[in-house]
Design a protein around this motif. Sequence first.
Motif, PDB file in Angstrom:
ATOM      1  N   LEU A 130       0.822  -1.205   0.000  1.00  0.00           N
ATOM      2  CA  LEU A 130       0.000   0.000   0.000  1.00  0.00           C
ATOM      3  C   LEU A 130       0.859   1.260   0.000  1.00  0.00           C
ATOM      4  CD1 LEU A 130      -2.798  -1.024   2.539  1.00  0.00           C
ATOM      5  CD2 LEU A 130      -2.984  -0.866   0.046  1.00  0.00           C
ATOM      6  N   GLU A 131       1.934   1.253   0.773  1.00  0.00           N
ATOM      7  CA  GLU A 131       2.785   2.436   0.864  1.00  0.00           C
ATOM      8  C   GLU A 131       3.597   2.680  -0.409  1.00  0.00           C
ATOM      9  OE1 GLU A 131       5.281   2.399   4.290  1.00  0.00           O
ATOM     10  OE2 GLU A 131       3.615   2.497   5.717  1.00  0.00           O
ATOM     11  N   ASN A 132       3.895   1.612  -1.140  1.00  0.00           N
ATOM     12  CA  ASN A 132       4.811   1.742  -2.280  1.00  0.00           C
ATOM     13  C   ASN A 132       4.179   1.372  -3.613  1.00  0.00           C
ATOM     14  OD1 ASN A 132       7.602   2.218  -0.876  1.00  0.00           O
ATOM     15  ND2 ASN A 132       6.671   0.517   0.252  1.00  0.00           N
ATOM     16  N   ALA A 133       2.855   1.305  -3.667  1.00  0.00           N
ATOM     17  CA  ALA A 133       2.172   0.823  -4.867  1.00  0.00           C
ATOM     18  C   ALA A 133       2.582   1.594  -6.123  1.00  0.00           C
ATOM     19  CB  ALA A 133       0.661   0.890  -4.673  1.00  0.00           C
ATOM     20  N   GLY A 134       2.773   2.904  -5.991  1.00  0.00           N
ATOM     21  CA  GLY A 134       3.129   3.707  -7.159  1.00  0.00           C
ATOM     22  C   GLY A 134       4.522   3.439  -7.691  1.00  0.00           C
ATOM     23  N   LYS A 135       5.343   2.730  -6.914  1.00  0.00           N
ATOM     24  CA  LYS A 135       6.721   2.452  -7.330  1.00  0.00           C
ATOM     25  C   LYS A 135       6.946   0.986  -7.701  1.00  0.00           C
ATOM     26  CE  LYS A 135       8.141   5.929  -3.933  1.00  0.00           C
ATOM     27  NZ  LYS A 135       8.875   6.161  -2.663  1.00  0.00           N
ATOM     28  N   LEU A 136       5.903   0.178  -7.599  1.00  0.00           N
ATOM     29  CA  LEU A 136       6.030  -1.247  -7.866  1.00  0.00           C
ATOM     30  C   LEU A 136       5.425  -1.614  -9.211  1.00  0.00           C
ATOM     31  CD1 LEU A 136       4.964  -2.612  -4.351  1.00  0.00           C
ATOM     32  CD2 LEU A 136       7.285  -2.179  -5.174  1.00  0.00           C
ATOM     33  N   THR A 137       5.921  -2.675  -9.807  1.00  0.00           N
ATOM     34  CA  THR A 137       5.369  -3.211 -11.044  1.00  0.00           C
ATOM     35  C   THR A 137       4.548  -4.451 -10.713  1.00  0.00           C
ATOM     36  OG1 THR A 137       7.275  -2.424 -12.319  1.00  0.00           O
ATOM     37  CG2 THR A 137       5.918  -4.160 -13.316  1.00  0.00           C
ATOM     38  N   PHE A 138       3.304  -4.472 -11.143  1.00  0.00           N
ATOM     39  CA  PHE A 138       2.396  -5.572 -10.833  1.00  0.00           C
ATOM     40  C   PHE A 138       2.203  -6.484 -12.051  1.00  0.00           C
ATOM     41  CE2 PHE A 138       1.358  -2.194  -7.853  1.00  0.00           C
ATOM     42  CZ  PHE A 138       1.307  -2.891  -6.643  1.00  0.00           C
TER      43      PHE A 138
END
Length: 450
Positions: A96-104
């Motif tokens: 949740l804290e890093n969703a914008g920096k992760l690739t899903f």
Amino acid sequence: MATKIAPLSGFPEWLPTDRLTEQLVLDIVRETFELHGFVNIETRAVEPVERLLGKGGDADKEIYGVSRLAGDADERKDSDLGLHFDLTVPFARYVLENAGKLTFPFRRYQIQKVWRGERPQEGRYREFTQADIDIVGAGELPFHYEAEVPLVIADVFARLPIGPYRIQVNNRKIPEGFYLGIGFGPEQVAGVLRIVDKLDKVGGEAVHAALVEFGATDEQARQCLALARISATDTSFVAAVRALGVEHETLEAGLTELAAVMAAGMEHAPGVLVADLKVARGLDYYTGTVYETQLVGQEEYGSVCSGGRYDSLASDGRNTYPGVGISIGVSRLLGRLVPSGAIASSRPTPTCVLVALNTQEDRAAAASLAAALRGRGVATEVAPSAAKFGKQIRYADRRGIPYVWFPPLEPGAAHSVKDIRSGEQTEADPAAWVPPARDLRPQLIADPQE
């Protein structure tokens, strides 16, 4: 008066030889996870208590609180921090804290300590190491990942000399749909799951009695036990469930999904996966496939690897990140295998070569020689003193060091190296010698006494 030092129950500390065994196991776990494309993260040891509460079923009462002893009362109250009891809850927060920096879909592995305030016993600790993998999607996560994660564990265990094992698989939708189909209300399902999940521990009569006390009729309790006793190494469990005559759309969805998991297991790891419909997992956040792993012949020890699908654990109210994961209880697994001698390191030290000393004045030259060997990947140390060679050899033997290196006694003479296990001694070139591959590093071995 000196204070007597005593071990703390539930906080295991390995001696060096057993710690080396643990490290060798972790190396294999780490390497296998990375071969499957998982990346490593580490999360903090503490989480807000409010996040930990309500996430772990019976684990809620086992959370260790954290406070600063020197803080005032208000400061201690405001902190409200607890040590994490697993790695999935902190991982969900991390997403949740890093969703914008992760690739899903995000594939991560994590090997860390966790803490639970439960009663210590064999295989149950207050502080222990877990090794987790999880795959998390943004908004949705295709079902095929639920079939993938147990096969990753099958690859890990295939490389560990732990003996036969089985991965028990179920889908929470099967018992949930079944319970709804026989008349339980939605608010009763979680309670029934917890009771039935104790079948192996307490037996059928105790589970039947607990279900009736919970509010079930005798017939409902009988049907719950009939479902829980279905087990198969193939997809035949589907027909067995349908023969019970219960219908519900959630039940049908679970049967379809579990059949797909079993089909993948039959193709890629035949005989390893077992559809076991009593497995539910005690943690509240699981919503789909669930896993438990037992050592064959040691079923009374319980699960050494478990996990499942969770759809709502990582959610901020606007976005949801469903995931599926599985965790190896490293301390629990080794707590059974190491003391029994079922698994060990091939030697008790990483050191492969001990460089002997002719005199103390030779220490600088011996250190240079040791550095040259280390430069070729050979773990080397210099003898602690220029004692008689027999004493230096005995020192190496006590340490489990397989080779002793003897520098020349006279200028221009040859170096030699001795395998103290066989007694064979041969000339050796300091610039080129390496040991046989099997001796370069300690290896995991099974049944070392045989």
